[in-house]
Design an enzyme around this catalytic site. Structure first.
Site, PDB file in Angstrom:
ATOM      1  N   TYR A 142      13.615  10.080   1.527  1.00  0.00           N
ATOM      2  CA  TYR A 142      14.815   9.431   1.565  1.00  0.00           C
ATOM      3  C   TYR A 142      14.671   8.158   1.733  1.00  0.00           C
ATOM      4  CZ  TYR A 142      19.107   7.464   3.696  1.00  0.00           C
ATOM      5  OH  TYR A 142      20.154   6.733   3.961  1.00  0.00           O
ATOM      6  N   ASP A 181      11.511  16.856   7.792  1.00  0.00           N
ATOM      7  CA  ASP A 181      12.874  16.684   7.479  1.00  0.00           C
ATOM      8  C   ASP A 181      13.571  17.582   6.706  1.00  0.00           C
ATOM      9  OD1 ASP A 181      15.515  15.602   6.553  1.00  0.00           O
ATOM     10  OD2 ASP A 181      14.750  13.569   6.662  1.00  0.00           O
ATOM     11  N   ARG A 220      26.068   9.721  28.212  1.00  0.00           N
ATOM     12  CA  ARG A 220      24.859   8.997  27.148  1.00  0.00           C
ATOM     13  C   ARG A 220      23.674   9.989  27.336  1.00  0.00           C
ATOM     14  NH1 ARG A 220      21.298   5.634  29.159  1.00  0.00           N
ATOM     15  NH2 ARG A 220      22.960   4.220  29.996  1.00  0.00           N
ATOM     16  N   LYS A 226      24.904  15.715   6.696  1.00  0.00           N
ATOM     17  CA  LYS A 226      24.644  16.503   5.218  1.00  0.00           C
ATOM     18  C   LYS A 226      25.103  17.963   5.655  1.00  0.00           C
ATOM     19  CE  LYS A 226      23.489  12.474   3.971  1.00  0.00           C
ATOM     20  NZ  LYS A 226      22.442  11.873   4.763  1.00  0.00           N
TER      21      LYS A 226
HETATM   22  C1  LIG Z   1      16.841  13.557   3.671  1.00  0.00           C
HETATM   23  C2  LIG Z   1      17.550  12.552   4.494  1.00  0.00           C
HETATM   24  N1  LIG Z   1      17.070  12.390   5.600  1.00  0.00           N
HETATM   25  C3  LIG Z   1      17.480  11.282   6.324  1.00  0.00           C
HETATM   26  C4  LIG Z   1      18.743  10.820   6.221  1.00  0.00           C
HETATM   27  C5  LIG Z   1      19.418   9.721   7.084  1.00  0.00           C
HETATM   28  O1  LIG Z   1      20.481  10.404   7.585  1.00  0.00           O
HETATM   29  P1  LIG Z   1      21.774   9.513   8.247  1.00  0.00           P
HETATM   30  O2  LIG Z   1      22.294   8.896   7.025  1.00  0.00           O
HETATM   31  O3  LIG Z   1      22.671  10.443   8.873  1.00  0.00           O
HETATM   32  O4  LIG Z   1      21.235   8.628   9.159  1.00  0.00           O
HETATM   33  C6  LIG Z   1      19.252  11.411   5.005  1.00  0.00           C
HETATM   34  C7  LIG Z   1      20.725  10.489   4.504  1.00  0.00           C
HETATM   35  O5  LIG Z   1      20.891  10.513   3.267  1.00  0.00           O
HETATM   36  C8  LIG Z   1      18.849  11.823   3.991  1.00  0.00           C
HETATM   37  O6  LIG Z   1      18.948  12.186   2.698  1.00  0.00           O
END
Ligand SMILES: Cc1ncc(COP(=O)(O)O)c(C=O)c1O
Length: 393
Positions: free
Chosen positions: A107, A178, A55, A203
């Site tokens: 998101y 992000d 961890r 992604k």
């Molecule tokens: C722009 C963006 N940030 C963060 C996330 C969250 O990521 P995760 O699904 O890996 O938790 C997503 C998920 O779709 C996303 O599209």
């Protein structure tokens, strides 16, 4: 080639293939073994040979962290069990009583954390529609962080990261970007003044829709220390196998991201011409509101692999489009080699109220495309098939 031999003279693709990917020093294996052991031998109490407990640190996770840090032009990378875990840890790194300003069209899961979870840690988040113009009115004495998603999900709006970083740093406020939608190939927010970059590795970085993972990258030793402490204390870490898979995917990021972007540009141009389309959001189009920022902020002015657009035929048209296409699979998520389509209002962003969705342009007839790396011509034909079906819904 070892990690130490890296200098800035190498291009992105060379870093993608080699950063954090040294040959195994014991066996010479060119591809690193997966280190599944949760615990590691010590020579005497408190004297580990290498690692201690998985961890806290693990060879595969560390290799991946090193690789993404190199691609983001950062010094420290910290991987998490999901992009959402990375978001949560960054928010939890703030002292209770802090205030955050964020772009409104983030998101859906990030929106959920900001509006329904952050207050449990006594962190308040203000969502704004135009962070550059709204900055002065949104700022408070306790504002500690600005959160940017650019391009944003799902409306693909663009924020001038450098401009926001200048405004925020003048007030001692940190900036998080992000970078999931652009990917590290298209945009490097740390070079534009951001303090932390986060990704849903799920992604583009992994790119094969088979791993859920997140990462945060920074150049600041102090931020790294704090996030690393929380990474271990909270324990939302990825498995060695997921870290290994994501690292394998990362090695082709430049090829995947470029191809997806080139196809997306062709598709967006076709959509923009179509009488069956109400509006197109794609940062690579000259008509996009943020296109001038894209030209200075993205590699080669690339628009990325994500598009959203409104169809003639309303919500029923959007649903029909998504159930008609043969190559674009109706599914959530994005950034994989395969093309996907979805209707954010009833899928990824359904947790946000209709009024709030409309304010940021997430209408019921909005379709989001994640353009994969299939042949461009096939994708264009598939889009046409979907549009014709939508117009008859
Ligand atoms: C722009 C963006 N940030 C963060 C996330 C969250 O990521 P995760 O699904 O890996 O938790 C997503 C998920 O779709 C996303 O599209």
């Amino acid at each position: 080639m070892t990690a130490d031999s890296f200098t800035n003279e190498y291009g992105f693709g060379t870093f993608a293939v080699h950063a954090g990917a040294e040959s195994d020093p014991v066996t010479g294996a060119v591809i690193s073994p997966i280190s599944l052991s949760t615990t590691f031998a010590q020579t005497e109490p408190g004297a580990p040979i290498g690692y201690e407990y998985s961890r806290s640190a693990n060879p595969n996770r560390e290799a991946f962290e090193k690789a993404v840090a190199a691609l983001e032009k950062g010094r420290h990378g910290l991987a998490f069990s999901s992009g959402s875990a990375a978001t949560a840890v960054v928010l939890q790194s703030l002292t209770p009583g802090s205030h955050v300003i964020s772009v409104a069209d983030v998101y859906g899961g990030t929106h959920r954390y900001f509006t329904k979870v952050a207050h449990a840690h006594n962190v308040e988040v203000t969502l704004v529609h135009d962070i550059v113009n709204d900055f002065d009115t949104a700022i408070k004495d306790n504002t500690k962080l600005v959160w940017i998603e650019s391009p944003s999900n799902p409306t693909l709006s663009i924020t001038d990261i450098q401009k926001v970083a200048d405004l925020a740093h003048a007030k001692n406020i940190q900036v998080v970007v992000d970078n999931t939608f652009a990917s590290s190939y298209i945009q490097n927010p740390l070079t534009l003044g951001a303090d932390i970059v986060v990704h849903s590795v799920t992604k583009y970085l992994n790119g094969h829709s088979d791993v859920v993972m997140g990462i945060a990258v920074t150049n600041s030793d102090a931020i790294h220390e704090r996030l690393r402490f929380l990474q271990n204390a909270i324990g939302a870490v990825p498995s060695p196998f997921d870290s290994w898979l994501a690292h394998r995917g990362l090695k082709t990021l430049h090829l995947r991201s470029r191809q997806a972007s080139l196809s997306a540009q062709a598709i967006a141009e076709e959509l923009a011409q179509s009488p069956l389309v109400v509006a197109v959001n794609y940062p690579g189009l000259k008509s996009h509101k943020g296109h001038n920022i894209v030209l200075k902020q993205h590699r080669d002015g690339l628009g990325g692999g994500m598009i959203s657009f409104r169809v003639v035929g309303g919500a029923a048209g959007a649903a029909k489009f998504c159930s008609t296409t043969k190559i674009f699979t109706l599914a959530e998520s994005l950034g994989g080699i395969e093309s996907l389509c979805e209707v954010p209002a009833v899928m990824t962003h359904s947790g946000i109220s209709k009024e709030e969705r409309a304010q940021v342009g997430v209408y019921d007839d909005l379709i989001r495309l994640s353009v994969g790396i299939e042949d461009t011509e096939d994708l264009l034909n598939d889009i046409q098939l979907g549009l014709e079906a939508a117009s008859k819904a």
